[in-house]
Each structure stands twice: as structure tokens, then as C-alpha cells.
Write a protein that holds these residues in place. Structure first.
Motif, short mmCIF file in Angstrom:
data_model
loop_
_atom_site.label_atom_id
_atom_site.label_comp_id
_atom_site.label_asym_id
_atom_site.label_seq_id
_atom_site.Cartn_x
_atom_site.Cartn_y
_atom_site.Cartn_z
N ALA A 351 0.83 -1.22 0.00
CA ALA A 351 0.00 0.00 0.00
C ALA A 351 0.85 1.25 0.00
CB ALA A 351 -0.94 0.00 1.20
N GLY A 352 1.96 1.26 0.74
CA GLY A 352 2.82 2.43 0.80
C GLY A 352 3.56 2.72 -0.48
N SER A 353 3.62 1.76 -1.40
CA SER A 353 4.33 1.98 -2.67
C SER A 353 3.53 2.83 -3.65
CB SER A 353 4.66 0.63 -3.32
OG SER A 353 3.46 -0.07 -3.66
N LEU A 354 2.25 3.08 -3.38
CA LEU A 354 1.41 3.88 -4.29
C LEU A 354 1.56 5.36 -3.98
CD1 LEU A 354 -1.82 1.68 -4.24
CD2 LEU A 354 0.04 1.66 -5.90
N ASP A 355 1.47 6.18 -5.03
CA ASP A 355 1.70 7.62 -4.88
C ASP A 355 0.61 8.30 -4.06
OD1 ASP A 355 4.01 7.38 -6.37
OD2 ASP A 355 3.01 7.86 -8.28
N ARG A 356 -0.63 7.90 -4.25
CA ARG A 356 -1.72 8.57 -3.57
C ARG A 356 -1.81 8.21 -2.09
NH1 ARG A 356 -7.40 8.08 -6.23
NH2 ARG A 356 -7.82 9.32 -4.35
N VAL A 357 -1.24 7.09 -1.68
CA VAL A 357 -1.29 6.66 -0.29
C VAL A 357 -0.24 7.44 0.51
CG1 VAL A 357 -1.03 4.72 1.29
CG2 VAL A 357 -2.15 4.40 -0.93
N LEU A 358 -0.66 8.02 1.63
CA LEU A 358 0.24 8.83 2.45
C LEU A 358 1.16 7.94 3.29
CD1 LEU A 358 -2.25 11.56 3.76
CD2 LEU A 358 -0.74 11.67 1.78
N ASN A 359 2.36 8.44 3.49
CA ASN A 359 3.30 7.76 4.37
C ASN A 359 3.19 8.24 5.81
OD1 ASN A 359 4.43 6.18 2.30
ND2 ASN A 359 5.76 7.90 1.66
N ASN A 360 2.50 9.38 6.00
CA ASN A 360 2.28 9.91 7.35
C ASN A 360 0.86 10.46 7.42
OD1 ASN A 360 2.62 10.77 9.96
ND2 ASN A 360 3.68 12.68 9.38
N PRO A 361 -0.04 9.75 8.05
CA PRO A 361 0.09 8.46 8.74
C PRO A 361 0.38 7.31 7.77
CG PRO A 361 -1.95 9.61 9.33
CD PRO A 361 -1.41 10.28 8.13
N ALA A 362 1.16 6.35 8.24
CA ALA A 362 1.56 5.23 7.41
C ALA A 362 0.46 4.19 7.34
CB ALA A 362 2.83 4.61 7.98
N PRO A 363 0.43 3.39 6.28
CA PRO A 363 -0.56 2.30 6.20
C PRO A 363 -0.39 1.32 7.36
CG PRO A 363 0.47 2.68 4.06
CD PRO A 363 1.26 3.48 5.05
N ASN A 364 -1.49 0.72 7.74
CA ASN A 364 -1.47 -0.24 8.84
C ASN A 364 -2.36 -1.41 8.48
OD1 ASN A 364 -0.87 -1.36 11.29
ND2 ASN A 364 -2.41 -0.19 12.43
N CYS A 365 -1.93 -2.60 8.89
CA CYS A 365 -2.69 -3.82 8.60
C CYS A 365 -2.95 -4.55 9.92
CB CYS A 365 -1.93 -4.72 7.63
SG CYS A 365 -2.90 -6.10 6.98
N LEU A 366 -4.21 -4.91 10.16
CA LEU A 366 -4.61 -5.53 11.42
C LEU A 366 -5.31 -6.86 11.15
CD1 LEU A 366 -6.12 -2.40 13.21
CD2 LEU A 366 -3.79 -3.29 13.40
N ILE A 367 -5.24 -7.74 12.15
CA ILE A 367 -6.00 -9.00 12.11
C ILE A 367 -7.37 -8.73 12.73
CG2 ILE A 367 -6.07 -11.40 12.86
CD1 ILE A 367 -3.02 -11.32 13.08
N THR A 368 -8.40 -9.01 11.99
CA THR A 368 -9.76 -8.71 12.47
C THR A 368 -10.54 -9.96 12.88
OG1 THR A 368 -10.60 -8.76 10.20
CG2 THR A 368 -9.89 -6.62 11.06
N GLY A 369 -10.03 -11.16 12.57
CA GLY A 369 -10.77 -12.34 12.97
C GLY A 369 -10.28 -13.58 12.26
N PHE A 370 -10.79 -14.74 12.74
CA PHE A 370 -10.48 -16.03 12.13
C PHE A 370 -11.74 -16.52 11.43
CE2 PHE A 370 -7.59 -15.60 15.72
CZ PHE A 370 -6.37 -15.83 15.10
#
Length: 439
Positions: A351-370
Motif C-alpha cells: 500500500a505504501g508503494s502507491l503515490d496517492r497513499v500517504l506515508n504519514n500516517p503510514a498504512p497499517n494492517c490488522l487482524i480482524t478475525g479467524f
């Protein structure tokens, strides 16, 4: 009741003027001279056009030549006609002949040329032609000596409403003065709006509100001055205030509500031109704010005109109200045999490699469930240009994550089901055993 004067004296005066000045031998000769010079000017039209074309080729040399080359061809034709008539007028005057009709023709053409050049300063073609026609008609009546009788006749045609009397001349004056003042008010409001739009110290909503208030004040002032200038007592309109109030309360309720809602939106600055909003499934950016509605342009190029009242009474999502930064979510899943810390890192880097995505705040990935078939993840990232669209950047993020998963060998599982059958052996044996005999 309308007061229509006796027209017989005016008709008699017109007949006497025709017999004395037009239906004579001298007038016939002068009229022939006018027509001959007109035909000669039309014959020379081709040469005049060629001269104007040559002037346009050398017009780059100076401002005067450029302005002259931009004039219509009809003005040059009339100028040639005017010069020919003026030469005939000089010859007739030197010879001591009658030249009244030729003098009138020269005066009318001179007035037409001056009025045509003056009215050309107006940008609106309809206003320019109207002004030229009215001015030339007044000049023509004045030149031939019929202006005062015409004004007297118009003053005699009148209508009375109680103690109030209005003549045709007063109505025409009110129309002319009102048209001029209204044009001046609109021109002044456009100038003020242009100056306000250049101000960097005012927000867009305050600029729109100030421009609209100034425009309303100027137009109202122009109408009041026009009515007062022709002698109309404005206190007479107080009788209609009760009816107007009832009309506003019932028939114009929605219109007044939208107008007031528009003023509220401009004052509280909750919605401004350029904001990205979402209302009743409509997602787009605010194009303009008007007195009755807000123009919202979607990503499909469709322009929605939303009444101001809806923006006040309904829930509106303003993606760029206090900050243009917007967080988007992209749910996804990985198989149960995946190295989760590594997968989370791969998602954030993709996600951070894309131009439109901001680095600050940085992308975050979370576990939401099994889930039943996968470990559910949610990739969260920020953009600061919501007007550029949310669906397209989500698609780009998903594509980047897919390519990164293929590169690192991370699998996205498909739905799986495990079916367990108990007592399989006993079931098969019961199927092979024959049923007991009835004998």
C-alpha cells in the motif's frame, strides 16, 4: 381608464410636412441623389472589403490599425456613402440649390455611425443592437424635427389608477432607466465579484456569500431608483405586503427554505466549493453554491443539483470538512498456514508503494478475525485527495497486494468445507445385509 388623445392634429401636421418637404421636385432630385450614392457605395463594396482585408494583414503594426480592422464591413460601406453624400452636399451648397433632404440624410448617417461605434463597446449583442436602435430612432426624430411632437403624443396617452396617472412616455422612461440601471448593477456586481474572488484572506464560502449579497443589494437599489425616478410612489406597494406574506408562507415555502438554507451553509462554512461530500448515495465534490441548490459533480461526470434544504435537514458526510485526509479500509484474507507477521508487513509495504497513499500516517494492517476459510485482515491507509475517488485507489491497493502476495508466495484461500461421516463401516454393512424374509 386609458386616456387616448385626439390624433387628428398629429396626422394633419404629418401630411402638411410631407407635402411641404417631401412631395416636391427638389425633394425628388435630392432623394435620387441619395439613392444613387447608396447604389455607388454598394457597388464599391468589393473594393472596400479588399481594403479591409489588406488592413487586417498589416494590422499587427499598431493598436489603431487593429481596432480599425476589427470594425464591421457595414460601417465602412456607410462611411463611403456618407462621404459621397457630403461631396454632393458641398456642390449643392456652392451652387445655391436646395439641400434639406441631403442634409437630413447626412445627419442620420453620421448619427448612425457614431451610435454604432459607441454601442459596440457593449459585449452583449442583444443589448448593443437594442441601444443602437433606440438611440438612432431618437436621433432621427430629432433631426427631422418630429421628436417634440412624438413626445407630446406619448405624454397624452396615459392610464389612471385612482389618483395615480402614468403616461406612455413615463412608462418608456421607466423601462429605459430601469434597463440601464439594471445593466449597471449587474456590471458592478460582476466587477465586485471578480475582485472578491481574488482576495486570499476570504474563504470560498464568504466570497460567495458576499458576492451574492452585493448583487442582491445592487439590483434592488436599481429597481427602487428606477421606480422613484419616474414618479411612482413606493408606499403604494405596502398594500400588497400582506398578500406577499401569505404567498411566501404557502406557495413559496420551499423556495424560501432553500434560500435561507443556502445562507446558513455559507455562514457556517460546513460545505464549501471543492469539498467532497456524500448524501443519499451521491458521492462527489461541490462544484458551486447557488441561492437555491448545491451543484455536486460525481466521478462519472454527472452533476447533481441538490436543494440546500436537504443539506441542512439530512445527514451529510463531508470527507474534507476539517481535514482533507481520509482513511480507507481494504478487507482481505490469507490462508491459515501463512506467516502472519510477514503477511502484515507485505500488505503495508504494497500500500505504501502507491503515490496517492500517504506515508504519514503510514498504512497499517490488522487482524480482524479467524474466518471459516481464512485469517481475516484489514488494510488501512490514508489519502488526502478524496475528490480523486475512493474506489479507484482501493482497486490499486488490492492490485498491489495481489502482486506482492504472488511474489512472496502468500496464498489467498478459497472457501473450504470439511465433511466428516461417522459409522461409515456399519452403514456399509447394513446396506449389504438382506432384509429378513416374511416367511
Amino acid at each position: 381608464m386609458p386616456d387616448i388623445p385626439n390624433l387628428q392634429p398629429y396626422v394633419q401636421s404629418a401630411i402638411e410636412w410631407l407635402l411641404a418637404h417631401v412631395l416636391t421636385v427638389d425633394a425628388g432630385v435630392q432623394l435620387a441623389a441619395v439613392l444613387v450614392t447608396l447604389c455607388l457605395a454598394l457597388v464599391l463594396r468589393g473594393q472596400i472589403k479588399a481594403g479591409v482585408a489588406r488592413m487586417q494583414t498589416i494590422a499587427r503594426g499598431g493598436f489603431v490599425l487593429r481596432r480599425l480592422a476589427a470594425l464591421p464591413l457595414s460601417i465602412y460601406v456607410v462611411l463611403v456613402w456618407l462621404i459621397l453624400l457630403y461631396l454632393i452636399l458641398l456642390v449643392t451648397t456652392a451652387a445655391g440649390g436646395s439641400h434639406r433632404l441631403i442634409t437630413i440624410a447626412v445627419s442620420l448617417q453620421t448619427a448612425w455611425v457614431i451610435i454604432r461605434l459607441t454601442s459596440g463597446l457593449l459585449r452583449n449583442p442583444l443589448a448593443s443592437r437594442t441601444m443602437a436602435s433606440v438611440a438612432w430612432a431618437l436621433a432621427a426624430l430629432n433631426i427631422i424635427g418630429l421628436l417634440d411632437p412624438t413626445l407630446a403624443m406619448l405624454e397624452g396617452v396615459s392610464a389612471s389608477f385612482g389618483d395615480f396617472r402614468i403616461s406612455a412616455l413615463a412608462a418608456l422612461k421607466a423601462l429605459a432607466v430601469g434597463a440601464f440601471l439594471l445593466w449597471a448593477a449587474l456590471a458592478a456586481s460582476r466587477f465586485v465579484e471578480l475582485q472578491i474572488s481574488r482576495s486570499v484572506s476570504l474563504t470560498p464560502s464568504i466570497q460567495v456569500l458576499t458576492s451574492k449579497l452585493i448583487k442582491i443589494v445592487l439590483i434592488t437599489l436599481a429597481i427602487v431608483v428606477a421606480l422613484s425616478g419616474v414618479g411612482i410612489d413606493l408606499t403604494a406597494f405596502a398594500v400588497f405586503s400582506g398578500a406577499v406574506g401569505v404567498g411566501i408562507g404557502f406557495g413559496l415555502q420551499k423556495i424560501i427554505s432553500n434560500l435561507i438554507s443556502g445562507v446558513i451553509l455559507l455562514l457556517d462554512r460546513s460545505i464549501k466549493p471543492g469539498d467532497v461530500i456524500q448524501l443519499e448515495g451521491t458521492y462527489g465534490w461541490v462544484n458551486t453554491l447557488s441561492a437555491r441548490y448545491v451543484s455536486v459533480v460525481t466521478r462519472d461526470g454527472v452533476e447533481h443539483l441538490i436543494p440546500n434544504e436537504n443539506l441542512i435537514t439530512q445527514n451529510v458526510i463531508n470527507w474534507s470538512y476539517s481535514s482533507r485526509k481520509v482513511r480507507l479500509r481494504a478487507p482481505l484474507g490469507v490462508s491459515y498456514d501463512t506467516d502472519l507477521p510477514h503477511a502484515l508487513k507485505v500488505c503495508m509495504e504494497a500500500a505504501g508503494s502507491l503515490d496517492r497513499v500517504l506515508n504519514n500516517p503510514a498504512p497499517n494492517c490488522l487482524i480482524t478475525g479467524f474466518g471459516d476459510s481464512s485469517i481475516d485482515l484489514e488494510l488501512r491507509f490514508w489519502v488526502e485527495d478524496p475528490e480523486a475517488g475512493a474506489g479507484n485507489i482501493k482497486s490499486a491497493v488490492y492490485l498491489a497486494v495481489w502482486e506482492a502476495f504472488r511474489e512472496h508466495g502468500i496464498q489467498i484461500p478459497f472457501p473450504q468445507r470439511e465433511v466428516s461421516i461417522t459409522n461409515w463401516t456399519e452403514t456399509k454393512q447394513s446396506e449389504k445385509t438382506p432384509p429378513p424374509s416374511e416367511d
